[in-house]
Design a protein around this motif. Structure first.
Motif, mmCIF file in Angstrom:
data_model
loop_
_atom_site.group_PDB
_atom_site.id
_atom_site.type_symbol
_atom_site.label_atom_id
_atom_site.label_comp_id
_atom_site.label_asym_id
_atom_site.label_seq_id
_atom_site.Cartn_x
_atom_site.Cartn_y
_atom_site.Cartn_z
ATOM 1 N N GLY A 211 0.837 -1.186 0.000
ATOM 2 C CA GLY A 211 0.000 0.000 0.000
ATOM 3 C C GLY A 211 0.876 1.241 0.000
ATOM 4 N N LEU A 212 0.262 2.406 0.048
ATOM 5 C CA LEU A 212 1.016 3.665 0.065
ATOM 6 C C LEU A 212 2.009 3.698 1.222
ATOM 7 C CD1 LEU A 212 1.413 6.611 -0.962
ATOM 8 C CD2 LEU A 212 -0.349 7.283 0.692
ATOM 9 N N ALA A 213 1.595 3.207 2.391
ATOM 10 C CA ALA A 213 2.460 3.237 3.575
ATOM 11 C C ALA A 213 3.746 2.441 3.363
ATOM 12 C CB ALA A 213 1.699 2.693 4.788
ATOM 13 N N ASP A 214 3.705 1.450 2.487
ATOM 14 C CA ASP A 214 4.885 0.609 2.251
ATOM 15 C C ASP A 214 5.913 1.274 1.336
ATOM 16 O OD1 ASP A 214 3.927 -1.641 3.761
ATOM 17 O OD2 ASP A 214 2.543 -2.063 2.118
ATOM 18 N N VAL A 215 5.541 2.373 0.693
ATOM 19 C CA VAL A 215 6.441 3.070 -0.241
ATOM 20 C C VAL A 215 7.210 4.184 0.458
ATOM 21 C CG1 VAL A 215 6.550 4.333 -2.435
ATOM 22 C CG2 VAL A 215 4.808 2.582 -2.103
ATOM 23 N N VAL A 216 6.689 4.664 1.594
ATOM 24 C CA VAL A 216 7.233 5.862 2.231
ATOM 25 C C VAL A 216 8.622 5.622 2.832
ATOM 26 C CG1 VAL A 216 6.858 7.583 4.020
ATOM 27 C CG2 VAL A 216 4.922 6.751 2.681
ATOM 28 N N PHE A 217 8.768 4.569 3.635
ATOM 29 C CA PHE A 217 10.054 4.295 4.290
ATOM 30 C C PHE A 217 11.177 4.053 3.279
ATOM 31 C CE2 PHE A 217 12.833 0.923 6.258
ATOM 32 C CZ PHE A 217 13.574 1.794 7.044
ATOM 33 N N PRO A 218 10.980 3.205 2.262
ATOM 34 C CA PRO A 218 12.063 3.021 1.280
ATOM 35 C C PRO A 218 12.383 4.300 0.512
ATOM 36 C CG PRO A 218 10.047 1.945 0.538
ATOM 37 C CD PRO A 218 9.837 2.320 1.975
ATOM 38 N N ALA A 219 11.362 5.128 0.256
ATOM 39 C CA ALA A 219 11.614 6.408 -0.419
ATOM 40 C C ALA A 219 12.508 7.289 0.439
ATOM 41 C CB ALA A 219 10.287 7.117 -0.714
ATOM 42 N N PHE A 220 12.285 7.263 1.765
ATOM 43 C CA PHE A 220 13.117 8.082 2.643
ATOM 44 C C PHE A 220 14.559 7.585 2.649
ATOM 45 C CE2 PHE A 220 14.848 9.894 6.487
ATOM 46 C CZ PHE A 220 14.379 11.187 6.420
ATOM 47 N N LEU A 221 14.745 6.256 2.703
ATOM 48 C CA LEU A 221 16.101 5.699 2.628
ATOM 49 C C LEU A 221 16.773 6.100 1.317
ATOM 50 C CD1 LEU A 221 15.628 2.075 4.035
ATOM 51 C CD2 LEU A 221 16.970 3.906 5.066
ATOM 52 N N PHE A 222 16.024 6.057 0.231
ATOM 53 C CA PHE A 222 16.543 6.420 -1.085
ATOM 54 C C PHE A 222 16.994 7.887 -1.084
ATOM 55 C CE2 PHE A 222 16.537 7.070 -5.662
ATOM 56 C CZ PHE A 222 16.883 5.828 -6.174
ATOM 57 N N ILE A 223 16.205 8.750 -0.458
ATOM 58 C CA ILE A 223 16.531 10.182 -0.413
ATOM 59 C C ILE A 223 17.734 10.439 0.487
ATOM 60 C CG2 ILE A 223 15.655 12.466 0.230
ATOM 61 C CD1 ILE A 223 12.814 11.181 -0.470
ATOM 62 N N VAL A 224 17.870 9.665 1.562
ATOM 63 C CA VAL A 224 19.084 9.746 2.394
ATOM 64 C C VAL A 224 20.300 9.520 1.500
ATOM 65 C CG1 VAL A 224 20.431 8.551 4.177
ATOM 66 C CG2 VAL A 224 18.040 9.113 4.602
ATOM 67 N N GLY A 225 20.212 8.487 0.650
ATOM 68 C CA GLY A 225 21.305 8.188 -0.271
ATOM 69 C C GLY A 225 21.542 9.289 -1.289
ATOM 70 N N MET A 226 20.486 9.970 -1.711
ATOM 71 C CA MET A 226 20.626 11.078 -2.664
ATOM 72 C C MET A 226 21.416 12.234 -2.051
ATOM 73 S SD MET A 226 16.908 11.241 -4.596
ATOM 74 C CE MET A 226 17.511 12.298 -5.916
ATOM 75 N N SER A 227 21.247 12.455 -0.751
ATOM 76 C CA SER A 227 21.920 13.567 -0.075
ATOM 77 C C SER A 227 23.363 13.252 0.299
ATOM 78 C CB SER A 227 21.145 13.943 1.193
ATOM 79 O OG SER A 227 19.832 14.347 0.889
ATOM 80 N N VAL A 228 23.674 11.963 0.496
ATOM 81 C CA VAL A 228 24.994 11.567 1.016
ATOM 82 C C VAL A 228 26.166 12.084 0.173
ATOM 83 C CG1 VAL A 228 26.510 9.556 1.309
ATOM 84 C CG2 VAL A 228 24.296 9.625 2.453
ATOM 85 N N PRO A 229 26.205 11.888 -1.158
ATOM 86 C CA PRO A 229 27.383 12.355 -1.901
ATOM 87 C C PRO A 229 27.546 13.864 -1.870
ATOM 88 C CG PRO A 229 25.644 11.642 -3.410
ATOM 89 C CD PRO A 229 25.223 11.232 -2.038
ATOM 90 N N LEU A 230 26.433 14.588 -1.830
ATOM 91 C CA LEU A 230 26.507 16.051 -1.753
ATOM 92 C C LEU A 230 27.095 16.483 -0.416
ATOM 93 C CD1 LEU A 230 23.017 16.977 -3.278
ATOM 94 C CD2 LEU A 230 25.189 16.643 -4.449
ATOM 95 N N ALA A 231 26.652 15.822 0.668
ATOM 96 C CA ALA A 231 27.138 16.161 2.006
ATOM 97 C C ALA A 231 28.621 15.834 2.144
ATOM 98 C CB ALA A 231 26.324 15.405 3.054
ATOM 99 N N ILE A 232 29.054 14.671 1.620
ATOM 100 C CA ILE A 232 30.467 14.283 1.718
ATOM 101 C C ILE A 232 31.334 15.225 0.881
ATOM 102 C CG2 ILE A 232 32.139 12.489 1.080
ATOM 103 C CD1 ILE A 232 30.050 10.415 1.958
ATOM 104 N N ASN A 233 30.892 15.544 -0.335
ATOM 105 C CA ASN A 233 31.647 16.479 -1.180
ATOM 106 C C ASN A 233 31.748 17.850 -0.525
ATOM 107 O OD1 ASN A 233 32.005 14.515 -3.100
ATOM 108 N ND2 ASN A 233 30.362 15.240 -4.453
ATOM 109 N N ASN A 234 30.672 18.264 0.156
ATOM 110 C CA ASN A 234 30.667 19.540 0.846
ATOM 111 C C ASN A 234 31.707 19.561 1.964
ATOM 112 O OD1 ASN A 234 29.584 22.177 1.438
ATOM 113 N ND2 ASN A 234 28.554 21.274 3.204
#
Length: 352
Positions: free
Chosen positions: A55-78
């Motif tokens: 259901g919709l609730a099952d998509v939210v947590f993995p999306a957040f993990l995915f977004i954590v990963g999206m931010s990681v290279p920017l934060a490390i490069n910074n």
């Protein structure tokens, strides 16, 4: 704001990443409270462990993990641009990860709390815990008196230690002390973030290396479901990582960011959208190809669930980027902006 975001300094930010994070956190707060309501449409809720679907609730947590990963290279490069070496970045990753583990454990112990045996109810436990988190990890203004910060942080540590000491869960003869019932949402994010961020750091954000690591952790998840990793020690190691699946979600986010920025710098926006949408379609297709083997399940962290949710998140990012950054409509999302920039604080607010 609580200084726990993996997001980089404003100069490196792309508004669509913050907006996607804000949308996901808003949905997370929404679905986290669905249990308190009755007659909820099935498509909104979590799917039971034995079921094949989501259901919709099952998509939210993995999306957040995915977004954590999206931010990681920017934060490390910074951090590297400010002169931090791998040693300092490693310690920073451990500090952030440990904070998420601590918060996850305290909130989970609050869920299992025996109010009578503990001496306080769950509401008071949550408020004291969250106030302590804020005192410990708040992004204090530079003008704040250092002694004020030291006193508040010392008090926060003292309160958390006291709560852990008095904590009791269970009933009758099965009363337990403070412990790891499970890591909680924040704790699971913490484990996946630490492993994913350390890999990105050691790989110097080379996309080929990160992609190999993604395939490895997805392979660990597949092998686990195939019964090839039925060992207690291996299970104890990969269990908090979603048998590898949660780390694959984080690394998938990193790969997406790297592809995005490669074409963003070349100003090849249409090509970027086309490639990311092709990747999203491939992830969805692979997810459905693997579905007959173990089904789609958030609770069991099946490979199909990881791949399908990754595909959905990539496609959503492309749409948000097109609206916010390419069409200049980022202001449409201003009403949820705090959930993207002060994400952890927004997550904690319902506990009050």
């Amino acid at each position: 704001p609580i200084n726990m975001s993996t997001a980089p300094a404003t100069s490196l930010r792309i508004s669509s990443i913050d907006i996607l994070r804000a949308l996901t956190m808003t949905l997370m707060i929404f679905v986290n409270d669905l249990w308190s309501l009755k007659d909820i449409p099935g498509w909104l809720e979590h799917t039971a462990a034995a079921e094949d679907g989501m259901g919709l609730a099952d998509v939210v947590f993995p999306a957040f993990l995915f977004i954590v990963g999206m931010s990681v290279p920017l934060a490390i490069n910074n951090r590297r641009s400010k002169g931090d070496d791998n040693g300092k970045i490693f310690l920073h990753i451990l500090e952030r990860g440990a904070a998420l583990l601590v918060m996850g454990l305290f909130l989970v112990n609050g869920e299992y709390l025996n109010a009578t045996a503990t001496g306080i109810n769950r509401g008071i436990w949550n408020v004291l815990s969250c106030l302590s988190f804020i005192a410990l990890w708040n992004a204090w203004p530079k003008t704040t008196n250092p002694w004020v910060k030291r006193i508040l942080k010392t008090l926060a540590v003292g309160v958390l230690l006291l709560l852990a000491f008095i904590c009791r869960s269970g009933d009758g003869e099965s009363i337990q002390r403070f412990g790891v019932h499970w890591w909680g949402i924040l704790g699971l994010i913490g484990w996946a973030y630490m492993v994913g961020a350390i890999i990105v750091m050691l790989a110097w954000n080379k996309n080929a290396v990160v992609a190999i690591a993604w395939a490895l952790f997805l392979g660990i998840c597949i092998a686990s479901h195939a019964g090839l990793l039925n060992n207690e020690i291996i299970g104890a190691v990969i269990g908090p990582l979603g048998v590898g699946g949660h780390v694959a979600l984080v690394l998938g986010g990193t790969i997406t960011t790297n592809i995005f920025f490669h074409f963003h710098k070349l100003e090849q926006h249409a090509k970027m959208m086309g490639i990311l949408l092709l990747i999203a379609a491939a992830l969805l297709a692979l997810g459905f190809i693997l579905r007959p083997y173990w089904g789609i399940s958030k609770i069991r962290v099946t490979p199909s669930w990881i791949l399908i949710c990754s595909g959905i998140t990539v496609a959503t990012f492309v749409l948000v980027n097109w609206i916010a950054d390419q069409q200049g409509k980022a202001s449409w999302f201003n009403f949820i902006k705090p959930a993207g920039t002060n994400t952890l604080l927004c997550y904690l607010i319902p506990y009050f």
